[in-house]
Motif scaffolding. Structure first.
Motif, short mmCIF file in Angstrom:
data_model
loop_
_atom_site.label_atom_id
_atom_site.label_comp_id
_atom_site.label_asym_id
_atom_site.label_seq_id
_atom_site.Cartn_x
_atom_site.Cartn_y
_atom_site.Cartn_z
N UNK A 90 29.13 42.61 46.69
CA UNK A 90 29.83 42.99 45.55
C UNK A 90 29.64 42.07 44.21
N UNK A 91 29.89 40.44 44.36
CA UNK A 91 29.99 39.79 43.27
C UNK A 91 28.82 39.47 42.78
N UNK A 155 20.11 43.48 40.77
CA UNK A 155 21.01 43.09 42.66
C UNK A 155 19.99 43.35 42.95
N UNK A 156 18.62 43.92 43.41
CA UNK A 156 17.77 43.15 44.44
C UNK A 156 17.25 41.41 44.21
N UNK A 474 33.22 32.83 49.16
CA UNK A 474 31.04 33.41 49.67
C UNK A 474 30.89 33.98 48.11
N UNK A 475 31.74 34.32 46.92
CA UNK A 475 31.07 34.76 46.40
C UNK A 475 31.39 33.48 45.12
N UNK A 476 31.53 32.48 44.62
CA UNK A 476 31.20 31.69 43.95
C UNK A 476 30.26 31.22 43.74
N UNK A 477 29.08 31.24 44.96
CA UNK A 477 28.01 31.25 44.71
C UNK A 477 27.19 32.01 43.33
N UNK A 486 39.54 39.99 39.00
CA UNK A 486 38.76 40.80 39.21
C UNK A 486 39.43 40.39 41.07
N UNK A 487 39.72 39.21 41.69
CA UNK A 487 40.01 38.08 42.33
C UNK A 487 40.71 39.45 43.52
#
Ligand code: SF4
Length: 1004
Positions: A90-91, A155-156, A474-477, A486-487
């Motif tokens: 999602x991120x 995204x890819x 995990x989304x932080x990267x 958003x959170x």
């Protein structure tokens, strides 16, 4: 080697074929490993239980993705790649959408759009002709479609750069490992592979199966359905020729079509039929005891799609808590949040207590209001408690005291709790994912710790919520910065996406979407809600790809058709029921689905939907559900049916089982209705003679000190008196009523009284202005200043109402005060009156300036002890007194006198206040002169009119007489409802208009 293809009909035929196939594979070695790739985990559990009955060993049931993982994950890990998760996906998609200029960028954080783009990316990767697909989509040509493709490409690219692998990478890696001769250990454990009833085989999956077939034996049991099921299984991708279909082992299920009156009755009908089947076929594992109640708890069942984590207490609690700030702590939001939290005692999770106390405090919205108004409520209760300290010990007083004490403690605990929530729910300073995760985890730890009140499932779910929450980090990267919005959305998605198993496969009824029945064989299948728009599904609008360049619509319909046929085939050898209601949940007409009608078709002829719905079509396999009367679901329902039948036949409901049961309300309701219709005064009309010996009633007016208004209520409406004065039933205000729009009439009255008290205190102390002198401008300014302070106080307490209406109210009150000063100056001049006593209490023994209570003999040595507070007592130069009671309401325009027994006991304030003043004179050894006691309607609405009573010996005698009569009535247990005359203008009875008990009063 290539995979072997075997067409097999789903349901019992497939199960029987699988059993034989496994037996054949293990014929020489019963421990030879076999892996069955099943359509879903539940199907695997179901088949394992079925096979266990015949005994088996070393047979593994798994889905293709897990098999690919065991073969390919090691290879990817060795290349430094790690798995993509829902959060990281999602991120990545969000950042990719935001980076593409065009129509989608502005909605990049919208969870629905993120899902659509992520789904398109996966779909394109799984399709055979990616380049052709891209060309077709681009040729379709909308700007949205082109933006979506760019977002997919972005995204890819990001996913590759982040070294994250998805399910297609896993399938490809597994195939690559097999072709490279890797994975011997995993392959040895896998053994021979049977792929059972795949509902699709796309190129990456076919590649894996071909690679697998090169190393071990692989057989694919393709679904074989009536019309091919329309499935495009991509069997050609496997490079194998199909064999002849496996002979069908059980006759197709006899399909019955059912038409139900509504969706609720449709479900109940299905359950009734299941219970009937359970009776006829004992092996169906349904508890007989469940027949009585048949609720979810009573009937063992397993839900195939499980329970969403989002619906657990922990998830609802956490999401609700985070949303509170955005919702400005509105009363409804806070109470809604609390309603989802289980509790056993204590105030902190008791929605009822928060509701009651916040109502009383006047909380509308805002954490500040919660704090300040509840604190003010606690202070008010403190003051009431202190006043009660002056009362003699008495059970009722003691109970009141305890209730006040509890309110004070609970209100203060709520204040502390809201303060803590307000502080903890402030968003973190750092706008990073980690900081938000820590913030939300703290909220959860501080305010949502599971306790004994939580079910075991909810406690387990709490742990899963914690895991989902921490996974968001995990989304932080991918996204260095994040907002609370958003959170919150990401958290909602994470909780919505997870499901927790409910029930155990093999026990009771299987419930779930029909598409999950692949691989099942069941004694009976009931497809509910077979409606026109559902089977086949109505065409859906594709928000991204206009014109359907990928042929999604047709594929969806093919899949739905196959799912439908497979679900019915699961009941082969048994019975299948397809049902549809004639109206939807909102009562709108709906029609049976074409596929349901197909089950009744004779060649090309099938009944018309309208005829089936209307009941004019006949068919040996078409039935209509009548309702509970046909097959009662439980004993309770049976009684209801009996009662309904008796009612319809004009028989006496009293004689039915439902009417005779003491523990059910019907008998009592019938009894009360009859009693009220009769011309006899019964207990249902307020005739409580049977319980008149109870202390609360037997003491009559001789109990603790009472107020005039309390006694008046009996004379006005004895039932009101019973509720309010004897039973102390506390009325509940509706927060949505006028109170929140404009100041409550009682609060307005108190406010005006307070202003007048303060003002006339000054007049009494200074002697200015003297009787006959007008009030000066300075006096007017003083009363306006006093009023301004009172207004500020009302605003702080949150009782003022809407600012616009309040501005009007303030202006009206000030105008009334000015007029009152003018009138007062004239009257004081006429009589030479000077204010002498203000808010003068009598009967409050603990107050230093209180006068003694008024006592009135009731006979037999009993006395009524009366107390009250007189608004104002003026005296003249000769020592005569006049009593003023300000009224800010409607002028009742009644005559009060000894002749009409003080308006039949309904106006006791004036004589009792007069008695208090005359008693004081008597106490001082002075003659008790006749004293004027008056109501002063001090508003424009009341036209500043006055109703006066000259209290003399005759009035005092009348008072004694009236109190004696009321005392006798109370002691006799006489509390009838007296609504009074019907008032055309107001559209209600005169006594009921402002009655606190109208919602529970049978006469209202
Ligand atoms: S609603 Fe009317 S009849 Fe009923 S208790 Fe109130 S005043 Fe009496």
């Amino acid at each position: 080697m290539v995979p072997e293809l075997v067409p097999v009909r789903p349901g019992p035929t497939a199960t029987a074929w699988l059993t034989v196939r496994i037996r054949d594979l293990q014929a020489d070695d019963p421990l030879h490993p076999v892996t069955v790739v099943v359509p879903g985990h539940h199907a695997g559990l179901h088949l394992r239980r079925g096979l266990a009955a015949g005994g088996y060993a070393n047979v593994r049931f798994t889905v293709l993705a897990r098999l690919a993982e065991s073969l390919g994950a090691g290879r990817l890990a060795a290349r430094g790649r790690s798995p993509l998760t829902a959060v990281t996906r999602a991120a990545l998609v969000r950042t990719a959408i935001a980076a593409v200029p065009g129509p989608l960028a502005a909605a990049a954080v919208h969870a629905g759009l993120v899902d659509l783009v992520a789904g398109l990316a996966t779909e394109l990767r799984r399709r055979a002709d990616r380049a052709g697909d891209l060309d077709r989509v681009r040729a379709g040509g909308t700007l949205t479609a082109r933006s979506a493709l760019e977002a997919v490409a972005g995204y890819e690219h990001r996913r590759e750069a982040a070294c994250l692998y998805d399910e297609v990478d896993l399938l490809t890696a597994a195939a690559g490992a097999l072709r490279a001769g890797e994975g011997s250990v995993a392959l040895a454990e896998t053994g021979d592979v049977i792929v059972l009833l795949p509902t699709r085989i796309d190129p990456p999956e076919a590649e894996l199966l071909r690679a697998l077939a090169a190393r071990t034996s692989v057989v694919v049991a393709l679904p074989h359905l009536e019309d091919g099921g329309g499935l495009d299984l991509g069997a050609a991708l496997l490079g194998a020729a199909g064999a002849a279909p496996v002979p069908v082992g059980a006759p197709p299920a006899a399909v019955t079509a059912l038409v139900a009156p509504d969706p609720v009755e449709e479900v109940r009908g299905a359950v009734r039929e299941l219970l009937a089947a359970a009776e006829a076929e004992p092996p169906v594992p349904l508890h007989r005891a469940a027949r009585d109640t048949l609720d979810e708890a009573g009937v063992p069942h397993v839900a195939l799609d499980g329970r969403r984590l989002e619906d657990s207490v922990a998830a609802r609690g956490l999401l609700g808590l985070i949303r509170l700030r955005d919702q400005d702590f509105t009363r409804a939001a806070v109470l809604g949040w609390l309603s989802g939290l289980p509790h056993r005692g204590g105030v902190l999770r008791s929605q009822a207590r928060w509701d009651q106390l916040s109502r009383d405090a006047g909380v509308v919205r805002g954490a500040t209001q919660w704090r300040e108004r509840l604190a003010a409520l606690a202070e008010r209760r403190e003051r009431s408690l202190q006043r009660l300290e002056q009362d003699p010990e008495d059970a009722a007083v003691e109970a009141h005291r305890a209730a006040l004490q509890r309110d004070i403690e609970d209100a203060r605990r709520i204040v502390e709790h809201v303060t803590a929530i307000d502080s903890a729910s402030r968003p973190p300073r750092e706008a990073t994912w980690e900081a938000h995760v820590v913030w939300a985890a703290r909220l959860r730890d501080e305010f949502l710790t599971p306790d004994d009140a939580w079910s075991v499932e909810d406690r387990e779910a709490s742990q899963a919520v914690g895991e989902a929450l921490h996974a968001l980090g995990e989304a932080s990267a991918m996204e260095p910065a994040v907002s609370v919005r958003v959170f919150l959305r990401a958290l909602e998605d994470a909780l919505r996406g997870r499901r927790r198993p409910e029930g155990r496969i093999g026990r009771g009824v299987v419930i779930g979407p029909h598409r999950l029945l692949w691989g099942f064989d069941l004694a009976r299948v009931h497809v509910l809600g077979a409606l026109e728009a559902g089977f086949p599904p109505a065409a859906a609008v594709d928000p991204l790809l206009a014109g359907d360049p990928l042929g999604r619509g047709a594929a969806r319909e093919r899949q739905e058709r196959a799912d439908w046929l497979a679900a019915l085939a699961a009941a082969d050898g048994g019975e299948a029921v397809v049902s549809a209601p004639v109206v939807d949940v909102e009562g709108r007409a709906v029609y049976p689905s074409p596929w349901m009608l197909d089950t009744l078709a004779d060649g090309d002829l099938r009944p018309r939907a309208s005829a089936v719905r209307a009941g004019s079509a006949s068919h040996p396999r078409l039935r209509r559900l009548g309702g509970a009367a046909e097959t009662p679901l439980s004993i309770a329902e049976r009684r209801e049916v009996e009662a309904a039948t008796a009612w319809a036949a004009g028989r006496d409901l009293f004689r039915t089982a439902l009417g005779r049961r003491d523990d059910l309300p019907l008998g009592r309701v019938l009894e009360s209705a009859r009693a009220r219709r009769s011309d006899v005064l019964t207990e249902f009309d307020g005739h409580l003679a049977e319980v008149a010996h109870l202390p609360l009633i037997a003491r009559g007016l001789s109990g603790p000190a009472q107020s005039a208004t309390g006694i008046e209520t009996w004379a006005t409406c004895p039932f009101h008196h019973l509720m309010g004065r004897v039973l102390a039933v506390s009325p509940t205000e509706d927060v949505d009523d006028d109170r929140w729009w404009q100041i409550d009439a009682a609060e307005r009255g108190t406010l005006v009284h307070d202003i007048l008290e303060k003002f006339f205190h000054h007049v009494a102390e200074t002697g200015h202005p003297a009787p006959g002198s007008p009030y000066l401008d300075a006096d007017v300014r003083r009363i306006e200043e006093i009023a301004a302070g009172a207004f500020r106080d009302a605003e702080a307490r949150g009782i003022a109402g809407h600012p616009l209406v309040w501005a009007n109210e303030r202006a009206a009150i000030l105008a009334d005060l000015r007029t009152l000063l003018h009138e007062d100056a004239e009257q004081r001049g006429d009589g030479g009156w000077r204010p002498a006593h203000l808010e003068q209490g009598f009967g409050f023994d603990a107050e230093p300036h209180s006068w003694p209570a008024v006592t009135v003999p009731l006979g037999d040595g009993r006395v009524a002890v009366l107390r009250g507070r007189i608004d104002r007592v003026d005296v003249d130069e000769r020592g005569r007194a006049r009593i003023i009671d300000y009224k800010t309401g409607r002028n009742a325009k009644v005559e009060i006198g000894a002749a009409n027994l003080l308006e039949h006991g309904r106006r006791l304030q004036l004589p009792i206040y007069g008695r208090a003043v005359r008693d004081r004179a008597r106490g001082a050894g002075l003659p008790a002169t006749a004293t004027t006691s008056l109501y002063w309607y001090a508003t424009v609405k009341g036209q500043f009119a006055q109703t006066a009573l000259v209290v003399d010996d005759a009035v005092e005698e009348a008072l004694t007489d009236v109190l004696g009569r009321i005392d006798a009535g109370v002691r006799a247990g006489c509390f009838p409802q007296v609504p009074g005359e019907f008032e055309e203008w107001w559209g209600r009875c005169e006594n009921c208009g402002f009655c606190d008990y109208d919602t529970l009063c049978p006469a209202s």
